[in-house]
Design an enzyme around this catalytic site. Structure first.
Site, PDB file in Angstrom:
ATOM      1  N   CYS A   2       0.821  -1.202   0.000  1.00  0.00           N
ATOM      2  CA  CYS A   2       0.000   0.000   0.000  1.00  0.00           C
ATOM      3  C   CYS A   2       0.864   1.264   0.000  1.00  0.00           C
ATOM      4  CB  CYS A   2      -0.950   0.088   1.190  1.00  0.00           C
ATOM      5  SG  CYS A   2      -2.057  -1.305   1.325  1.00  0.00           S
ATOM      6  N   ARG A  27       3.629  -0.201  -4.966  1.00  0.00           N
ATOM      7  CA  ARG A  27       3.355  -0.727  -3.627  1.00  0.00           C
ATOM      8  C   ARG A  27       2.015  -1.440  -3.532  1.00  0.00           C
ATOM      9  NH1 ARG A  27       6.961   1.925   0.091  1.00  0.00           N
ATOM     10  NH2 ARG A  27       5.718   1.183   1.816  1.00  0.00           N
ATOM     11  N   TRP A  81      -2.952  -2.767  -1.652  1.00  0.00           N
ATOM     12  CA  TRP A  81      -2.644  -4.179  -1.864  1.00  0.00           C
ATOM     13  C   TRP A  81      -3.413  -4.907  -0.765  1.00  0.00           C
ATOM     14  CZ3 TRP A  81      -0.556  -8.373   0.708  1.00  0.00           C
ATOM     15  CH2 TRP A  81      -0.164  -9.454  -0.096  1.00  0.00           C
ATOM     16  N   ASN A 107      -1.354   2.142   5.779  1.00  0.00           N
ATOM     17  CA  ASN A 107      -0.458   1.118   5.240  1.00  0.00           C
ATOM     18  C   ASN A 107      -0.044   0.238   6.411  1.00  0.00           C
ATOM     19  OD1 ASN A 107       1.572  -0.337   3.916  1.00  0.00           O
ATOM     20  ND2 ASN A 107       3.101   1.252   4.266  1.00  0.00           N
ATOM     21  N   GLY A 108      -0.125  -1.094   6.243  1.00  0.00           N
ATOM     22  CA  GLY A 108       0.273  -1.985   7.335  1.00  0.00           C
ATOM     23  C   GLY A 108      -0.931  -2.745   7.862  1.00  0.00           C
ATOM     24  N   GLU A 498      16.092 -18.296  -9.199  1.00  0.00           N
ATOM     25  CA  GLU A 498      15.717 -16.916  -9.496  1.00  0.00           C
ATOM     26  C   GLU A 498      15.052 -16.823 -10.882  1.00  0.00           C
ATOM     27  OE1 GLU A 498      15.267 -14.356  -7.927  1.00  0.00           O
ATOM     28  OE2 GLU A 498      15.400 -12.699  -9.326  1.00  0.00           O
ATOM     29  N   LYS A 502      11.305 -15.458 -11.571  1.00  0.00           N
ATOM     30  CA  LYS A 502      11.014 -14.348 -12.503  1.00  0.00           C
ATOM     31  C   LYS A 502       9.924 -14.763 -13.476  1.00  0.00           C
ATOM     32  CE  LYS A 502      12.333 -11.717 -10.914  1.00  0.00           C
ATOM     33  NZ  LYS A 502      13.178 -11.549  -9.770  1.00  0.00           N
ATOM     34  N   GLU A 505       6.410 -15.183 -11.747  1.00  0.00           N
ATOM     35  CA  GLU A 505       5.741 -14.002 -11.181  1.00  0.00           C
ATOM     36  C   GLU A 505       5.230 -13.046 -12.243  1.00  0.00           C
ATOM     37  OE1 GLU A 505       7.946 -11.414  -8.505  1.00  0.00           O
ATOM     38  OE2 GLU A 505       9.785 -11.734  -9.624  1.00  0.00           O
ATOM     39  N   HIS A 521      15.064 -37.552  -8.367  1.00  0.00           N
ATOM     40  CA  HIS A 521      14.365 -37.966  -7.145  1.00  0.00           C
ATOM     41  C   HIS A 521      12.916 -37.505  -7.166  1.00  0.00           C
ATOM     42  CE1 HIS A 521      18.088 -39.430  -5.453  1.00  0.00           C
ATOM     43  NE2 HIS A 521      18.663 -38.308  -5.875  1.00  0.00           N
ATOM     44  N   LYS A 620       5.469  -4.625  -4.557  1.00  0.00           N
ATOM     45  CA  LYS A 620       6.924  -4.493  -4.505  1.00  0.00           C
ATOM     46  C   LYS A 620       7.457  -4.645  -3.086  1.00  0.00           C
ATOM     47  CE  LYS A 620      10.877  -3.434  -6.395  1.00  0.00           C
ATOM     48  NZ  LYS A 620      11.467  -4.523  -7.182  1.00  0.00           N
TER      49      LYS A 620
HETATM   50  O1  M6R Z   1      12.399  -5.931  -0.539  1.00  0.00           O
HETATM   51  P1  M6R Z   1      12.835  -7.357  -0.386  1.00  0.00           P
HETATM   52  O2  M6R Z   1      14.085  -7.636  -1.140  1.00  0.00           O
HETATM   53  O3  M6R Z   1      12.956  -7.777   1.042  1.00  0.00           O
HETATM   54  O4  M6R Z   1      11.686  -8.209  -1.042  1.00  0.00           O
HETATM   55  C1  M6R Z   1      11.707  -9.605  -0.975  1.00  0.00           C
HETATM   56  C2  M6R Z   1      10.749 -10.220  -1.959  1.00  0.00           C
HETATM   57  O5  M6R Z   1       9.438  -9.796  -1.703  1.00  0.00           O
HETATM   58  C3  M6R Z   1      11.109  -9.868  -3.410  1.00  0.00           C
HETATM   59  O6  M6R Z   1      12.414 -10.220  -3.714  1.00  0.00           O
HETATM   60  C4  M6R Z   1      10.144 -10.592  -4.386  1.00  0.00           C
HETATM   61  O7  M6R Z   1      10.376 -11.958  -4.344  1.00  0.00           O
HETATM   62  C5  M6R Z   1      10.311 -10.022  -5.799  1.00  0.00           C
HETATM   63  N1  M6R Z   1       9.035  -9.739  -6.365  1.00  0.00           N
HETATM   64  C6  M6R Z   1      10.981 -10.937  -6.726  1.00  0.00           C
HETATM   65  O8  M6R Z   1      11.064 -10.434  -8.013  1.00  0.00           O
END
Ligand code: M6R
Length: 625
Positions: A2, A27, A81, A107-108, A498, A502, A505, A521, A620
């Site tokens: 948020c 956010r 969010w 926010n929170g 990773e 990517k 997501e 396995h 984010k």
């Molecule tokens: O701000 P942070 O690095 O702590 O965030 C951690 C994850 O939320 C962040 O890396 C998330 O997995 C990304 N969307 C990946 O692209």
């Protein structure tokens, strides 16, 4: 999660708040809303969807006329969010009390919201949403007896949980109050107008003079200035800081999306990060901010790394490096698991929390837990002034600049660079690598930004580099697949993880990522003629074993997409499709190997027609656990 913004001043507030929200849309983007008041009437507009939906509604109201210039306005805005309550208009912020006098954006999380809702209802309040946030508007109303600041403070004190809120009231024209616990809130000081937001980019086009509000403080914004009071009501004097952030850095700069722009910013981001930690003579000296010294880190008995998502993957690269170069025992865990594991640790442990935002709730909590148990705590973060950097005893910064795309790209490569620098420096201090070897590796590190540029090509000619063409061809062949498997060994494993994250997501394709040795396995059962298997096959002592895994993949008729170092003919022989990278030291390879996987995810998501910067259900900055 948020984004919250607020404005006090005489400019027409709605357009101003909307453009501030646009800078915070990373956010959250489930729904959004704006409320403005001239002290008599409140104009509230909320919409489900992203900010375009809110803009359309604002334009439709009052035949597009909006609130005029010249009047003294107070206004608040929010981009959501969803955590508590579905995505609908009633749950969108701003929320308001029963009489519609007090409006808030939050926010929170209000953890005790169920008890508070029950109590407020019993007292006659009309609750109109399913959210936890709405209680704040009612609590402010209940505590108000002519002093908005006192009402905000009393409200914050009644809330359990980390949150920040900004409130306005028809009883206090031209005023806003903002209060926070852990979640960020920053004031921007203007001339006859004031701003407040979850992050600085929201108001950067209006002012660069900022004051960071600390946890438990309450800020009162008025036309002519801002007053801050601590949790006990005492006035706080704090000098404003001048921010140097570049406005251009938060625009798309000619790129189709923020994600693509950020992929292309990697050479500069990595160079900038290196420059903080590399001395002119080529040696490494960690730029460690805070109370810890390098020597204390080098004297630790064990390193524990925690993080979430992409940051966790950077930590996994770090584990290989710290073990191999600095010969330190390393433990790694996902922050949300580690914090509840009752971990065994003490003064000789060094706990490193990796986080782009420096705000991720689980990583924050893990670091607090580590401090409480007496460990040394270091944050590896990208956002200066973020909570994690305040809580930790020491901070190592990545200097990636602002990252807007939800999918982390340049911040990952910079995190990996910091892990490489840290491992090399600790190796030097602990005497676990020959000085000559350290010199060779730091020289190679220094050349990495150039290597990434070689791969990506110049931003102006960005569609035509060999890498872009190779990746686009693979994406063209596979963008309609339902499933991708990623495998890797050694430092190739975090890159496989990773790459898979990517792709899932931003393209919503199911992916799995495995240590290649684990494939037989279980996951090998998933393979059929249509399965693309991305193999991170860069140079390493276990490359031969990975090639054997590639053969196993092909034996099941699945297709091998290999990422390898240039000139490696043995990989070429066993791959159906191939992306070759400049050859560098095996432990520096992750930095290069991740780039084609970022691009592959991007190219596939773009072909599927998705908004790569704002993937569904994600945000984010994850400030809730
Ligand atoms: O701000 P942070 O690095 O702590 O965030 C951690 C994850 O939320 C962040 O890396 C998330 O997995 C990304 N969307 C990946 O692209």
């Amino acid at each position: 999660m948020c984004g919250i913004v607020g404005y006090v001043g005489r400019r027409a507030p709605q357009g101003l708040l909307l453009s501030a929200l646009r800078r915070l849309e990373y956010r959250g983007y489930d729904s959004a809303g704006i409320a403005v008041t001239d002290g008599e009437q409140v104009e509230l507009t909320r919409a489900v969807g992203n900010l375009d939906a809110l803009q359309a509604k604002l334009e439709a109201s009052r035949n597009g006329a909006g609130a005029p210039d010249g009047v003294l306005w107070a206004g608040i805005g929010h981009t959501r969010w969803a955590t508590h309550g579905r995505v609908n208009e009633a749950n969108a912020h701003p929320h308001f009390d029963s009489a519609g006098r007090f409006h808030v954006v939050v926010n929170g999380i209000v953890e005790n919201y169920i008890d508070l809702r029950e109590r407020l209802r019993a007292e006659g309040a009309v609750l109109r949403s399913e959210t936890d946030a709405e209680v704040i508007a009612h609590l402010i109303g209940a505590h108000y007896s002519g002093d908005l600041v006192a009402a905000a403070r009393a409200t914050l004190q009644e809330i359990v949980g980390d949150c920040a809120f900004v409130a306005m009231s028809t009883t206090d024209p031209g005023r806003l109050v903002g209060a926070r616990r852990q979640c960020p809130l920053i004031v921007g000081l203007g001339d006859g107008e004031q701003f407040i937001a979850s992050a600085i980019p929201a108001f950067l086009s209006h002012t660069r003079r900022v004051i960071v509000i600390e946890s438990e403080e309450v800020a009162l914004l008025e036309e002519q200035g801002v007053r801050i009071t601590a949790g006990d009501g005492q006035a706080v004097e704090r000098e404003p800081e001048q921010v140097m952030l570049d406005q251009e850095a938060i625009e798309k700069g000619g790129f189709e999306t923020f994600m693509l722009k950020e992929i292309y910013e990697q050479p500069d981001a990595v160079a900038e990060t290196l420059s903080g930690h590399l001395r002119a003579d080529g040696g490494i000296e960690l730029e460690l901010e805070g109370d810890l010294e390098e020597a204390q880190l080098a004297a630790c008995g064990r390193v524990i790394i925690v993080g979430c998502g992409t940051s966790y993957h950077a930590g996994l690269v770090g584990r290989y490096l710290l073990e191999e170069w600095a010969r330190l025992p390393v433990e790694l865990d996902i922050a949300s698991e580690w914090r509840y594991r009752n971990p065994v640790l003490g003064a000789h442990d060094l706990v490193i929390g990796i986080s782009q935002s420096g705000e991720t709730a689980d990583t924050l909590a893990a670091l607090r837990e580590a401090r409480a148990r007496g460990a040394m705590v270091v944050a590896l973060a990208n956002v200066a002034g973020s909570q994690m950097t305040r809580d930790a005893q020491g901070t190592l910064f990545t200097r990636a600049g602002v990252e807007i795309g939800v999918a982390a790209t340049k911040t990952f490569t910079c995190q990996v660079v910091v892990m490489q620098l840290l491992a090399l420096r600790l190796a030097e201090l602990r005497g676990t690598l020959e000085p000559e070897r350290i010199r060779e590796l730091s020289d190679e590190l220094r050349r990495l930004p150039h290597r990434i540029t070689e791969m990506l090509g110049s931003p102006d000619d960005r569609r035509h580099s060999d890498l872009r063409r190779a990746v686009a061809a693979i994406a063209e062949r596979h963008w309609q697949e339902q499933f991708f498997l990623y495998i890797g060994r050694n430092v190739g494993l975090p890159i496989a993880l990773e790459g898979a994250l990517k792709l899932k997501e931003i393209s919503y394709i199911a992916t799995d990522a495995y240590a290649a040795g684990e494939m037989k396995h279980g996951p090998i059962a998933l393979l059929d003629q249509s399965t693309p298997v991305v193999c991170v096959a860069t140079d390493s002592p276990v490359l031969g074993k990975l090639i054997a895994n590639m053969q196993e993949v092909r034996a099941r008729g699945a297709r091998v997409i290999a990422i390898c170092s240039q000139g490696n003919e043995s990989v070429r022989e066993h791959a159906d499709e191939l992306v070759a990278l400049p050859a560098v030291d095996p432990l520096l390879q992750p930095l290069l190997a991740v780039v084609p996987l970022q691009l592959l995810a991007y190219e596939i998501a773009a072909r599927r027609g998705y908004n790569v910067d704002q993937p569904r259900n994600l945000a984010k900055t994850v400030t809730v656990e």
